[in-house]
Write an enzyme that holds these catalytic residues in place. Structure first.
Site, PDB file in Angstrom:
ATOM      1  N   ASP A   1       0.863  -1.187   0.000  1.00  0.00           N
ATOM      2  CA  ASP A   1       0.000   0.000   0.000  1.00  0.00           C
ATOM      3  C   ASP A   1       0.894   1.231   0.000  1.00  0.00           C
ATOM      4  OD1 ASP A   1      -2.279   1.837   0.451  1.00  0.00           O
ATOM      5  OD2 ASP A   1      -3.356   0.034   1.053  1.00  0.00           O
TER       6      ASP A   1
ATOM      7  N   ASN B   1      -5.791  -5.078  -5.825  1.00  0.00           N
ATOM      8  CA  ASN B   1      -7.001  -4.502  -5.225  1.00  0.00           C
ATOM      9  C   ASN B   1      -6.950  -2.977  -5.134  1.00  0.00           C
ATOM     10  OD1 ASN B   1      -9.350  -4.515  -3.068  1.00  0.00           O
ATOM     11  ND2 ASN B   1      -7.582  -3.517  -2.106  1.00  0.00           N
TER      12      ASN B   1
ATOM     13  N   TYR C   1     -13.596   6.012 -14.135  1.00  0.00           N
ATOM     14  CA  TYR C   1     -13.594   4.722 -13.433  1.00  0.00           C
ATOM     15  C   TYR C   1     -14.116   3.555 -14.284  1.00  0.00           C
ATOM     16  CZ  TYR C   1     -14.389   1.627  -9.334  1.00  0.00           C
ATOM     17  OH  TYR C   1     -14.401   0.587  -8.434  1.00  0.00           O
TER      18      TYR C   1
HETATM   19  N1  LIG Z   1     -16.131  -0.423  -2.365  1.00  0.00           N
HETATM   20  C1  LIG Z   1     -16.848  -0.655  -3.446  1.00  0.00           C
HETATM   21  O1  LIG Z   1     -18.054  -0.422  -3.473  1.00  0.00           O
HETATM   22  C2  LIG Z   1     -16.207  -1.236  -4.681  1.00  0.00           C
HETATM   23  C3  LIG Z   1     -17.055  -1.639  -5.727  1.00  0.00           C
HETATM   24  C4  LIG Z   1     -16.481  -2.156  -6.886  1.00  0.00           C
HETATM   25  C5  LIG Z   1     -15.104  -2.260  -6.988  1.00  0.00           C
HETATM   26  N2  LIG Z   1     -14.301  -1.851  -5.951  1.00  0.00           N
HETATM   27  C6  LIG Z   1     -12.849  -1.984  -6.121  1.00  0.00           C
HETATM   28  O2  LIG Z   1     -12.325  -2.689  -5.015  1.00  0.00           O
HETATM   29  C7  LIG Z   1     -10.983  -2.241  -4.762  1.00  0.00           C
HETATM   30  C8  LIG Z   1     -10.839  -1.842  -3.305  1.00  0.00           C
HETATM   31  O3  LIG Z   1     -11.679  -0.733  -3.063  1.00  0.00           O
HETATM   32  P1  LIG Z   1     -12.076  -0.214  -1.599  1.00  0.00           P
HETATM   33  O4  LIG Z   1     -13.507   0.133  -1.651  1.00  0.00           O
HETATM   34  O5  LIG Z   1     -11.589  -1.141  -0.568  1.00  0.00           O
HETATM   35  O6  LIG Z   1     -11.244   1.164  -1.583  1.00  0.00           O
HETATM   36  P2  LIG Z   1     -10.455   1.891  -0.390  1.00  0.00           P
HETATM   37  O7  LIG Z   1     -10.332   3.310  -0.821  1.00  0.00           O
HETATM   38  O8  LIG Z   1     -11.082   1.609   0.938  1.00  0.00           O
HETATM   39  O9  LIG Z   1      -9.037   1.179  -0.395  1.00  0.00           O
HETATM   40  C9  LIG Z   1      -8.152   1.315  -1.477  1.00  0.00           C
HETATM   41  C10 LIG Z   1      -6.751   1.061  -0.985  1.00  0.00           C
HETATM   42  O10 LIG Z   1      -5.866   1.251  -2.109  1.00  0.00           O
HETATM   43  C11 LIG Z   1      -4.762   2.021  -1.660  1.00  0.00           C
HETATM   44  N3  LIG Z   1      -4.178   2.765  -2.779  1.00  0.00           N
HETATM   45  C12 LIG Z   1      -4.728   3.825  -3.434  1.00  0.00           C
HETATM   46  N4  LIG Z   1      -3.863   4.288  -4.353  1.00  0.00           N
HETATM   47  C13 LIG Z   1      -2.758   3.518  -4.279  1.00  0.00           C
HETATM   48  C14 LIG Z   1      -1.523   3.511  -4.962  1.00  0.00           C
HETATM   49  N5  LIG Z   1      -1.238   4.420  -5.917  1.00  0.00           N
HETATM   50  N6  LIG Z   1      -0.609   2.571  -4.646  1.00  0.00           N
HETATM   51  C15 LIG Z   1      -0.859   1.656  -3.655  1.00  0.00           C
HETATM   52  N7  LIG Z   1      -2.013   1.616  -2.956  1.00  0.00           N
HETATM   53  C16 LIG Z   1      -2.952   2.545  -3.267  1.00  0.00           C
HETATM   54  C17 LIG Z   1      -5.335   2.957  -0.602  1.00  0.00           C
HETATM   55  O11 LIG Z   1      -4.305   3.488   0.226  1.00  0.00           O
HETATM   56  C18 LIG Z   1      -6.299   2.033   0.132  1.00  0.00           C
HETATM   57  O12 LIG Z   1      -5.666   1.324   1.174  1.00  0.00           O
HETATM   58  C19 LIG Z   1     -10.737  -1.084  -5.739  1.00  0.00           C
HETATM   59  O13 LIG Z   1     -10.035  -1.569  -6.860  1.00  0.00           O
HETATM   60  C20 LIG Z   1     -12.127  -0.651  -6.114  1.00  0.00           C
HETATM   61  O14 LIG Z   1     -12.148  -0.017  -7.373  1.00  0.00           O
HETATM   62  C21 LIG Z   1     -14.830  -1.334  -4.807  1.00  0.00           C
END
Ligand SMILES: NC(=O)c1ccc[n+]([C@@H]2O[C@H](COP(=O)([O-])OP(=O)(O)OC[C@H]3O[C@@H](n4cnc5c(N)ncnc54)[C@H](O)[C@@H]3O)[C@@H](O)[C@H]2O)c1
Length: 246
Positions: free
Chosen positions: A32, A78, A143
């Site tokens: 991360d 992720n 996105y």
């Molecule tokens: N939460 C939802 O509803 C949802 C729905 C569909 C898809 N997703 C996908 O699931 C995945 C996780 O999403 P989430 O909801 O847990 O998001 P979140 O924002 O809670 O967590 C994302 C994590 O990625 C890290 N991150 C961001 N940019 C980064 C970088 N440049 N390098 C390294 N780490 C980085 C952040 O620090 C964070 O810990 C994402 O790919 C998101 O697009 C989420």
């Protein structure tokens, strides 16, 4: 003991994937962007490997993988971000940032994984897409385009490296309460309205997604590659649900 790397593993869905993999005997590398957040996320797991890196930084990603002993068995892409706003109101910088982290970052991390896994002849990479890879959402900016790109990028890796013993799959979450979507569901009205649109009648959880990671990496899924597994309670297939009937 299998070794897994989870990008964005310090928060949200990624933290739940880390927890479930550790509970199931994996040694987990948490990759991360913020070193302090990585250290905190590693603390509950005695075998965890801290891998602070920005997924868009090739050298930092390579250095983070060097912290593992040998090639990982599983890498979960992720990490992701979203920038809300209608397309014409956004800046090119916003657009680039979303493509850079969500799509180019998956390429950089997956390429690093392949270079280490291929000589051993085994390994599995999972990408996180979204139901936005199938349909646009109001104000979702770059996105949906980025997630559609991840879906196809993972299939391309699957095509090119299957003969070297590597599998590549992705998971498309629907409406998940947690992570980047948590603020949306703070409003009970939004929560109720979105739940009502889901055939299974509830919103998804980070655990729903973590369970899919465990399934896809399991022995029983060994013949599955190049697949995008939609985990959405049926919402993306529900377009005709409210069609009037006499
Ligand atoms: N939460 C939802 O509803 C949802 C729905 C569909 C898809 N997703 C996908 O699931 C995945 C996780 O999403 P989430 O909801 O847990 O998001 P979140 O924002 O809670 O967590 C994302 C994590 O990625 C890290 N991150 C961001 N940019 C980064 C970088 N440049 N390098 C390294 N780490 C980085 C952040 O620090 C964070 O810990 C994402 O790919 C998101 O697009 C989420």
């Amino acid at each position: 003991m299998k070794t897994a790397v989870v990008t964005g593993g310090a928060a949200g869905i990624g933290a739940e994937i880390v927890r479930l993999l550790a509970e199931n005997g994996y040694r987990v590398g948490i990759l991360d962007v913020d070193p302090q957040a990585v250290a905190t996320a590693c603390a509950p797991y005695p075998n965890a490997v801290a891998m602070p890196a920005d997924v868009t930084d090739e050298a930092a990603v390579a250095a983070a993988f060097d912290r593992l002993e040998g090639a990982p068995d599983l890498v979960v892409n992720n990490a992701g971000i979203v920038r809300f706003g209608k397309l014409a109101d956004q800046t090119v910088a916003d657009f680039r940032k979303v493509i850079e982290i969500n799509l180019v970052g998956v390429y950089i991390v997956t390429r690093e994984a392949v270079r280490r896994m291929a000589p051993r002849g085994s390994g599995h990479v999972i990408g996180l897409t979204s139901i936005n890879a199938y349909g646009p959402g109001p104000g979702s900016g770059a996105y949906p385009a980025a997630k559609c790109g991840v879906k196809q990028l993972i299939k391309q890796f699957a095509l090119e490296y299957g003969d070297q013993g590597l599998r590549f799959n992705s998971i498309a979450p629907g409406f998940i309460v947690g992570g980047m979507s948590a603020p949306i569901y703070a409003d009970p009205k939004v929560r109720a309205a979105r739940s009502a649109g889901v055939p299974l009648g509830r919103l998804g959880t980070p655990a729903d997604i973590a369970n899919a990671v465990l399934f896809l990496d399991g022995e029983g899924a060994g013949y599955i590659t190049g697949h995008d597994l939609v985990i959405d309670g049926g919402v993306s297939h529900a377009v005709l649900r409210n069609l009037p009937r006499e």
